[in-house]
Design an enzyme around this catalytic site. Sequence first.
Site, short mmCIF file in Angstrom:
data_model
loop_
_atom_site.label_atom_id
_atom_site.label_comp_id
_atom_site.label_asym_id
_atom_site.label_seq_id
_atom_site.Cartn_x
_atom_site.Cartn_y
_atom_site.Cartn_z
N GLU A 204 0.86 -1.18 0.00
CA GLU A 204 0.00 0.00 0.00
C GLU A 204 0.90 1.24 0.00
O GLU A 204 1.87 1.26 0.75
CB GLU A 204 -0.90 0.06 1.23
CG GLU A 204 -1.92 1.18 1.14
CD GLU A 204 -2.92 1.22 2.32
OE1 GLU A 204 -2.78 0.43 3.26
OE2 GLU A 204 -3.82 2.06 2.25
N ALA B 182 1.54 -0.12 10.79
CA ALA B 182 1.29 -1.53 10.46
C ALA B 182 0.47 -1.60 9.18
O ALA B 182 -0.02 -0.58 8.69
CB ALA B 182 0.52 -2.20 11.59
N MET B 183 0.31 -2.82 8.66
CA MET B 183 -0.36 -2.98 7.38
C MET B 183 -1.24 -4.22 7.37
O MET B 183 -0.82 -5.30 7.78
CB MET B 183 0.72 -3.06 6.28
CG MET B 183 0.17 -3.22 4.89
SD MET B 183 -0.86 -1.78 4.42
CE MET B 183 -2.02 -2.59 3.34
N GLU B 184 -2.46 -4.02 6.83
CA GLU B 184 -3.51 -5.02 6.94
C GLU B 184 -3.53 -6.08 5.83
O GLU B 184 -4.60 -6.62 5.52
CB GLU B 184 -4.86 -4.31 6.97
CG GLU B 184 -5.28 -3.63 5.64
CD GLU B 184 -4.94 -2.15 5.53
OE1 GLU B 184 -4.01 -1.69 6.22
OE2 GLU B 184 -5.61 -1.45 4.74
N GLU C 96 -5.72 -3.16 12.47
CA GLU C 96 -5.35 -3.95 11.29
C GLU C 96 -6.28 -5.15 11.14
O GLU C 96 -6.69 -5.50 10.04
CB GLU C 96 -3.89 -4.42 11.36
CG GLU C 96 -2.86 -3.30 11.56
CD GLU C 96 -2.99 -2.13 10.61
OE1 GLU C 96 -3.43 -2.34 9.46
OE2 GLU C 96 -2.68 -0.99 11.03
N1 0A1 Z 1 -3.26 0.85 5.78
C1 0A1 Z 1 -2.35 1.01 6.88
C2 0A1 Z 1 -1.47 2.20 6.76
C3 0A1 Z 1 -0.31 2.10 5.85
C4 0A1 Z 1 -0.26 2.86 4.71
C5 0A1 Z 1 0.84 2.87 3.89
C6 0A1 Z 1 1.91 2.09 4.24
O1 0A1 Z 1 3.03 2.14 3.44
C7 0A1 Z 1 4.23 2.32 3.92
C8 0A1 Z 1 1.89 1.30 5.36
C9 0A1 Z 1 0.75 1.30 6.16
C10 0A1 Z 1 -3.16 1.24 8.13
O2 0A1 Z 1 -4.13 1.98 8.09
O3 0A1 Z 1 -2.80 0.73 9.16
ZN ZN Z 2 -5.86 1.54 8.57
#
Ligand code: 0A1
Ligand code: ZN
Length: 876
Positions: free
Chosen positions: A126, A267-269, A303
């Site tokens: 992402e 973190a990442m989902e 997440e």
């Molecule tokens: N979707 C994740 C946030 C996120 C966005 C971008 C990233 O790239 C480095 C990593 C994480 C969340 O909302 O936790």
């Molecule tokens: Zn999120």
Amino acid sequence: MRLDTSRVIRLVDYKAPDWLIETVHLDATLDDTRTRIVATIQFKPNPKGMGGALVLDGDDLVLESLALDGVQLPTFAYTIDRHTLTLHDTPQRAFTLTIVTLLDPAANSQLMGLYRSSGNYCTQCEAEGFRRITFFLDRPDVMAVYTTRIVAKKEEASVLLGNGNRVEAGDLPNGWHYAVWHDPHPKPSYLFALVVGKLGKVGGSFMTRSGRNVELGIYVESGKENRAGYALDALIRSMKWDEEAFGCEYDLDVFNIVAVSDFNMGAMENKGLNIFNDKYVLASPETATDADYANIEAIIAHEYFHNWTGNRITCRDWFQLCLKEGLTVFRDQEFSADQRSRAVKRIADVRTLRSQQFTEDSGPLAHPVRPFEYREINNFYTPTVYEKGAELIRMLKTLLGADDFRKGMDEYLARCDGTAATIEEFIACFVDTSGRDLTHFARWYEQAGTPLVSVTETFDSESGHYRIHFAQSTKPTPGQPDKQAMVIPLAIAFLNKQGLELKLTPKTGQLDDHVFVLDTESADLVFEHLDEKPVLSALRGFSAPIVLELDTSDDDRLVMLAHDTDPFNRWQAAQGFAMKLLKAASITRREGREMHFDPRFAEAVSHVLNGKDHAFIAQILALPSESDIAREIGDNVDPDAVRDARLGLRRALGHHIGQPLQLLYATLETKESYRPDPQSAGSRSLRNVALDLLAIGMPEIGLRLAEQQYRTADNMTDRFAALAVLAQHRGEAREIALEHFANTFENDPLVLDKWFSLQASIPELETLDRVKRLMAHPGFSMKNPNRLRSLIGAFAAGNPSQFNRADGAGYDFVSEIVIDTDRSNPQVAARILGAFKTWRTLEPDRRALAETALRRIADQDQLSPDVLDIVTRTLA
Ligand code: 0A1
Ligand code: ZN
């Protein structure tokens, strides 16, 4: 200054993709510098698209070969430029491409795509990282079923993880092995992940409400397994809560979480394989504070909750980011509120909202919760999308009531499951289930800026006529000069002077279940035949993300502080009183006069010290931050005066209530061993705020206690709190303690981060030199985002008086680091640069110095799109 000529992406230009992808088979053979990816991708024309040539996204890829339906293509059959691969003579039917790319994970310092962290391989896709793995339709509305085959050397990597369920694994010749993962749920590429390496595992299981058993795994650096227990516990509680509160059940046989030490965000989902910054997984009493435990709980939940709000239902395009983020933040906030004290959680969330989002909304980076355009999507993972986005969901719930809100959510989860949705589709579910018209409410997604609601009360003691006049306005924001009225739910109650709640029915205007909805520029509530003017307790629970301008008298504030039945407004009464004193003191200080603080504040605060909810009392004692005060002042800010005013009020308070604080400090001591539960955490927070106030108000006593606490603490919360107190006071004691701490935790990067941050936020002129010295510390690294954030980020964003030094040295230092970091990690550089967003609110001399530093950044050749975008908007 360079002009930002990068492409602007606009919401109005959205077009459905011309091609869709049915399945992806990804074969990854891992190697430090030559990882080979064989991607077999089934394309088909999108009936809603226009056909034509297939144009794939790519970023920094080396293409080894390309085949169409198994036949190798000659190089003239396609064109590759910096960001795309175009297939000439694309067949206008379903076909398969086999794309072989070569990656160099060891050289990937951006931490997007496939990269190495502590000897392991991991991915971050992402928002647009998948295109750094293979050429692809890297947009969230292209959803496909993925199968991933991972091949690695056994001795390098015992753990091979992918999305979905593991369907096959085995040995290969010459010491290699493989695993195949299949994810049956169609997903966009940004949710793809793989992790390969040597990792320790803490396992568990969860039985879903329909009786399916899910195998859980938390993977951490070997040797740190004993720090993963709390994360596992939080995960299990999250899974259960989501079934109960939203009817969301988990949908795979396994759920894995991996903690990595190099990560740009929290973190990442990724589907079935969440990847975390290890800061939000690892915790033990000796190394993590209560705040760390609370963050871990919240982020694990966040997440996990994305599995439905984000993954099962994803975003049509990146403009809809708040569709998953605002909603998921709302859900994790509700989860934490249910696990802990709801009142304290709300106060903490509003503190964050005001300090982060309100500041953003009133500065050059202001943007709507759903932006209309962007140049770099990475720069839109903002407090506005996340925190204000969550407030919009909360207002929706307030406006509809809990039952209709739940019906709308159920409808959304059923109707949009498996799709890439929009805010319009989300809102439509609530309109259809409740029958309400939400057209006007939807404006919250489009209009940037924090509405100001000013409230004027008039009371005629002869007739008992009481009128409340509400008027709303929103200041212009970039690109939006004219603002419209918003739908603002204001939760309201009335108290008498003894603090008892009065039941009043308006003669004019409507109050539904204590909520007044202001949906025009101005409106009135009128009451008749009152004996006395009631105390107006407005915006209870912070029912809308607005600034409330209400000239509450000091007497009324004191009634609310002592008695309001809404704990948020009790806290707000204290904050409001303190803010008034702090603003006045900042001005006095700036004019060189002596500051004076109304003793009634300390007096009133002393009366709440004996309450039962310790965490709540700790919140009352914690004064508004320096940046809160600066934001309230609004313009011509002198950060030194603000710092001195805050120090002054803390000193006066600590001095005035020194004795009860000492008593409190002694009574709250416990012989019990540490547990991170909310009650004992609350008591620790109160005891530690008391210590902090004592140390400043009665230094001989407070500092002695702090030294003692530092030495005897058996947990990081108390130890670090004592260190933080000592760090605020010049002298030998602090240097000794700081050195002792560094020696004790020299091999523990996450603990050293606290030590870096603490020193970076000391509000003294020597701090900048200290920060520069610390950059040479063996525990520091310019390449690791956590280290950079903890030292440089804390200085830039957490130490207003020193970042904004009158000589401009803070700006020069931070701008150099931004330029330097931009070469390796643009995302992190852009975040650090965000500290300049308040520059226009400063007094003229500092403003000029900040502008010079910003222009120096803007004049650099070769800026990343990330930094170029932020610097351009900050200067605009
Ligand atoms: N979707 C994740 C946030 C996120 C966005 C971008 C990233 O790239 C480095 C990593 C994480 C969340 O909302 O936790
Ligand atoms: Zn999120």
